[in-house]
Design a protein around this motif. Sequence first.
Motif, PDB file in Angstrom:
ATOM      1  N   MET A 233      26.728   8.302  21.640  1.00 16.34           N
ATOM      2  CA  MET A 233      27.973   6.868  21.889  1.00 16.34           C
ATOM      3  C   MET A 233      27.142   7.155  19.654  1.00 16.34           C
ATOM      4  O   MET A 233      29.151   6.828  19.291  1.00 16.34           O
ATOM      5  CB  MET A 233      27.412   5.649  21.763  1.00 16.34           C
ATOM      6  CG  MET A 233      26.800   6.126  23.268  1.00 16.34           C
ATOM      7  SD  MET A 233      26.353   4.084  23.689  1.00 16.34           S
ATOM      8  CE  MET A 233      28.206   3.141  22.665  1.00 16.34           C
ATOM      9  N   ILE A 234      26.712   7.455  19.241  1.00 17.53           N
ATOM     10  CA  ILE A 234      26.502   7.602  17.372  1.00 17.53           C
ATOM     11  C   ILE A 234      27.482   8.701  16.758  1.00 17.53           C
ATOM     12  O   ILE A 234      28.030   8.611  15.600  1.00 17.53           O
ATOM     13  CB  ILE A 234      25.836   6.643  16.701  1.00 17.53           C
ATOM     14  CG1 ILE A 234      24.221   6.127  17.565  1.00 17.53           C
ATOM     15  CG2 ILE A 234      25.073   7.433  15.310  1.00 17.53           C
ATOM     16  CD1 ILE A 234      25.486   4.484  17.163  1.00 17.53           C
ATOM     17  N   TYR A 235      27.195   9.299  17.813  1.00 16.98           N
ATOM     18  CA  TYR A 235      27.853  11.188  16.935  1.00 16.98           C
ATOM     19  C   TYR A 235      29.565  10.702  17.602  1.00 16.98           C
ATOM     20  O   TYR A 235      29.778  11.712  16.584  1.00 16.98           O
ATOM     21  CB  TYR A 235      27.498  11.877  17.859  1.00 16.98           C
ATOM     22  CG  TYR A 235      27.824  13.647  17.961  1.00 16.98           C
ATOM     23  CD1 TYR A 235      27.305  14.334  16.778  1.00 16.98           C
ATOM     24  CD2 TYR A 235      28.952  13.719  18.947  1.00 16.98           C
ATOM     25  CE1 TYR A 235      27.494  15.616  17.042  1.00 16.98           C
ATOM     26  CE2 TYR A 235      29.403  15.167  18.225  1.00 16.98           C
ATOM     27  CZ  TYR A 235      28.429  16.211  17.502  1.00 16.98           C
ATOM     28  OH  TYR A 235      29.492  17.298  16.603  1.00 16.98           O
ATOM     29  N   GLN A 236      30.200  10.285  18.336  1.00 16.24           N
ATOM     30  CA  GLN A 236      31.058  10.202  18.129  1.00 16.24           C
ATOM     31  C   GLN A 236      31.854   9.829  17.272  1.00 16.24           C
ATOM     32  O   GLN A 236      32.827   9.437  16.908  1.00 16.24           O
ATOM     33  CB  GLN A 236      31.938   9.499  19.457  1.00 16.24           C
ATOM     34  CG  GLN A 236      31.031  10.390  20.774  1.00 16.24           C
ATOM     35  CD  GLN A 236      31.524   9.883  21.980  1.00 16.24           C
ATOM     36  OE1 GLN A 236      31.670   8.809  21.682  1.00 16.24           O
ATOM     37  NE2 GLN A 236      31.892  10.589  23.196  1.00 16.24           N
ATOM     38  N   GLN A 237      31.431   8.905  16.570  1.00 20.41           N
ATOM     39  CA  GLN A 237      31.374   7.329  15.865  1.00 20.41           C
ATOM     40  C   GLN A 237      31.389   9.402  13.943  1.00 20.41           C
ATOM     41  O   GLN A 237      31.904   8.228  13.209  1.00 20.41           O
ATOM     42  CB  GLN A 237      30.927   6.184  15.318  1.00 20.41           C
ATOM     43  CG  GLN A 237      31.325   5.189  16.972  1.00 20.41           C
ATOM     44  CD  GLN A 237      30.052   3.979  16.878  1.00 20.41           C
ATOM     45  OE1 GLN A 237      29.154   3.920  15.750  1.00 20.41           O
ATOM     46  NE2 GLN A 237      29.905   3.848  17.705  1.00 20.41           N
ATOM     47  N   VAL A 238      30.332   9.198  14.360  1.00 19.48           N
ATOM     48  CA  VAL A 238      30.181   9.623  12.868  1.00 19.48           C
ATOM     49  C   VAL A 238      30.045  11.104  12.446  1.00 19.48           C
ATOM     50  O   VAL A 238      30.927  11.939  11.361  1.00 19.48           O
ATOM     51  CB  VAL A 238      28.405   9.706  12.211  1.00 19.48           C
ATOM     52  CG1 VAL A 238      27.597  10.983  11.736  1.00 19.48           C
ATOM     53  CG2 VAL A 238      28.206   8.469  12.489  1.00 19.48           C
ATOM     54  N   LYS A 240      32.561  15.083  12.837  1.00 21.53           N
ATOM     55  CA  LYS A 240      34.348  15.483  13.909  1.00 21.53           C
ATOM     56  C   LYS A 240      33.968  16.905  13.413  1.00 21.53           C
ATOM     57  O   LYS A 240      33.307  17.694  12.460  1.00 21.53           O
ATOM     58  CB  LYS A 240      35.402  15.669  12.966  1.00 21.53           C
ATOM     59  CG  LYS A 240      36.496  15.580  12.872  1.00 21.53           C
ATOM     60  CD  LYS A 240      37.085  15.061  11.602  1.00 21.53           C
ATOM     61  CE  LYS A 240      39.201  15.217  11.986  1.00 21.53           C
ATOM     62  NZ  LYS A 240      39.687  14.944  10.604  1.00 21.53           N
ATOM     63  N   GLU A 241      34.438  16.841  14.941  1.00 17.53           N
ATOM     64  CA  GLU A 241      34.069  19.144  14.859  1.00 17.53           C
ATOM     65  C   GLU A 241      35.056  19.569  14.492  1.00 17.53           C
ATOM     66  O   GLU A 241      36.364  19.308  14.728  1.00 17.53           O
ATOM     67  CB  GLU A 241      33.654  19.127  16.477  1.00 17.53           C
ATOM     68  CG  GLU A 241      32.485  18.796  16.633  1.00 17.53           C
ATOM     69  CD  GLU A 241      31.802  19.542  18.174  1.00 17.53           C
ATOM     70  OE1 GLU A 241      32.805  19.988  19.069  1.00 17.53           O
ATOM     71  OE2 GLU A 241      30.993  18.447  19.238  1.00 17.53           O
ATOM     72  N   ALA A 242      34.960  20.371  13.558  1.00 20.20           N
ATOM     73  CA  ALA A 242      36.446  21.533  12.834  1.00 20.20           C
ATOM     74  C   ALA A 242      35.891  22.558  13.419  1.00 20.20           C
ATOM     75  O   ALA A 242      35.279  23.895  12.629  1.00 20.20           O
ATOM     76  CB  ALA A 242      36.713  21.112  12.334  1.00 20.20           C
ATOM     77  N   GLY A 243      36.743  23.292  14.646  1.00 18.66           N
ATOM     78  CA  GLY A 243      36.083  24.476  14.917  1.00 18.66           C
ATOM     79  C   GLY A 243      34.638  24.773  14.642  1.00 18.66           C
ATOM     80  O   GLY A 243      33.470  23.852  16.042  1.00 18.66           O
ATOM     81  N   PHE A 248      29.644  15.775   9.184  1.00 21.17           N
ATOM     82  CA  PHE A 248      29.161  14.405   9.853  1.00 21.17           C
ATOM     83  C   PHE A 248      29.646  13.409   8.370  1.00 21.17           C
ATOM     84  O   PHE A 248      29.228  13.793   6.548  1.00 21.17           O
ATOM     85  CB  PHE A 248      27.663  14.407   9.247  1.00 21.17           C
ATOM     86  CG  PHE A 248      27.259  14.844  10.347  1.00 21.17           C
ATOM     87  CD1 PHE A 248      26.968  14.549  12.301  1.00 21.17           C
ATOM     88  CD2 PHE A 248      26.646  16.449  10.346  1.00 21.17           C
ATOM     89  CE1 PHE A 248      26.507  15.592  12.983  1.00 21.17           C
ATOM     90  CE2 PHE A 248      26.173  17.337  11.636  1.00 21.17           C
ATOM     91  CZ  PHE A 248      26.252  16.893  13.026  1.00 21.17           C
ATOM     92  N   ASP A 249      30.175  12.034   8.486  1.00 18.15           N
ATOM     93  CA  ASP A 249      30.722  11.159   7.319  1.00 18.15           C
ATOM     94  C   ASP A 249      29.263  10.301   7.121  1.00 18.15           C
ATOM     95  O   ASP A 249      28.588   9.750   7.727  1.00 18.15           O
ATOM     96  CB  ASP A 249      31.807  10.319   7.962  1.00 18.15           C
ATOM     97  CG  ASP A 249      32.594   9.275   7.452  1.00 18.15           C
ATOM     98  OD1 ASP A 249      31.584   9.148   6.215  1.00 18.15           O
ATOM     99  OD2 ASP A 249      33.327   8.790   7.539  1.00 18.15           O
ATOM    100  N   LEU A 306      27.389  20.317   8.847  1.00 20.25           N
ATOM    101  CA  LEU A 306      26.793  21.767   9.632  1.00 20.25           C
ATOM    102  C   LEU A 306      27.540  23.150  10.213  1.00 20.25           C
ATOM    103  O   LEU A 306      28.994  23.430  10.395  1.00 20.25           O
ATOM    104  CB  LEU A 306      26.469  21.349  10.404  1.00 20.25           C
ATOM    105  CG  LEU A 306      25.415  22.444  11.802  1.00 20.25           C
ATOM    106  CD1 LEU A 306      23.973  22.499  10.805  1.00 20.25           C
ATOM    107  CD2 LEU A 306      25.636  21.646  13.609  1.00 20.25           C
ATOM    108  N   THR A 307      27.080  24.345   8.845  1.00 17.68           N
ATOM    109  CA  THR A 307      28.078  25.277   9.526  1.00 17.68           C
ATOM    110  C   THR A 307      27.104  27.182   9.407  1.00 17.68           C
ATOM    111  O   THR A 307      26.216  26.670   9.578  1.00 17.68           O
ATOM    112  CB  THR A 307      28.965  25.691   8.995  1.00 17.68           C
ATOM    113  OG1 THR A 307      29.943  26.841   8.748  1.00 17.68           O
ATOM    114  CG2 THR A 307      28.457  26.368   7.584  1.00 17.68           C
TER     115      THR A 307
END
Length: 436
Positions: A233-238, A240-243, A248-249, A306-307
């Motif tokens: 739940m917290i992951y969805q707020q913090v 954002k996946e880009a490719g 992480f905000d 994270l990459t």
Amino acid sequence: MLLNFKNHISSRFSFLENKKLFLAVSGGLDSMVLLHLLNQLPYEIAVLHCNFQLRGLESFDDQQFIQDYCDQNNIPVFITQFDTEAFAKDYKLSTQVAARELRYSWFYELLEEKNFDYILTAHHADDNLETFIINLTRGTGLEGLTGIPEQNDKIIRPLLPFSREEILKYAQENNIEWREDSSNASNKYLRNKIRHDLVPILKEINPNFLNAFQKTQSYLQESKEMVEDASIMIYQQVAKEAGEDIHFDLNQLKKLPNYKSYLYQWLNEFGFSAWNDIYDLVEGQSGKQVLAEEFRLLKNRETLILTPVPEMSENEEFQINENDTEVNFPLNLKLCQVADITIDSNKAIFVDAKKIHFPLILRKWNEGDVFQPFGMNGKSKKVSKLFKDEKLSLIEKEKTWILTSDNQIVWVVGIRQDERFKIENTTNKILKIELQ
């Protein structure tokens, strides 16, 4: 026990119906009981046995015992032999870890080759207790305290609810033969020491200790699931996946009362180990990063990125263009014009901007590289000789980067600037290049 086992399989692993199952069989009590139980149920099974060649003739006697049993009961069997000690030495592993690596690698190869669906192992409740104690002595979180999972990918452990005592009683009642591993009697290994010395004391204190432990593990598993749900739940707020990247905000992350726990939960599977360095990134300078074997975590202003670490050949080059003020990969560099120079370390150089031709190239050093070290009045020197003078290790050499302009070395990064690009009395434009 057969009825309880059948009911357990039906309730927890109903998906095994009509599936092809490998059974990992060592020849010991636990695996022979598992083989006996499964052979009475309507499953298509085959046996896997690894001869690790660690106990001389005893290992080959185990192998022959299993071969004979399977032949007599018309059970398909696959057997392999490993030079475990040589493998452990080559890869600098303990014997136990080497055996595990070899075993599961072979298991998964056969799954694909023979088109089987799952592998069943004979881990039971006492094994689970011993693993719990081992993890506890080493320091662990919820994941370590929840012990051996019932299922891990294609590996299934249907005997986990049953104790060693129940398994022994079943073997005796059904005249099941098994092989005793002589190494199990030795306290050389930590697991044996726990099994022989510690667990009997715990069971003496509480005869129902194993049942109490299983209840505790059930509660811990529920807590772990609750943590995982909250983490999602917290992951969805913090996040954002880009490719392939995850951003992480940090503004959102730092609002959490215990953001370190969430970071650990999200990043643990990516192979990171320097957790304090990761936590420091949250308040660290932009451009800093923490590396794992296959991933890196980069601080970019108010974001952690994270990459995957890109695969890089020794001849790969990176361009720095005239308008670039920051470089974040493969090194963290900052470029800016300054009015004067303040040389206080090898982490920064000051060059005459008019002598520089863009794009600059950042690359690994080559064996034949030659430059003119700053302060040596134009005398040339091999970079390899510089490394020798600086007493760099092989690893340090491999990590060293070269900054060039028109194929001329500007900087052996972090070590020595080149004389040809130094500041002169006539210089009116100074470029500072700093290693962050």
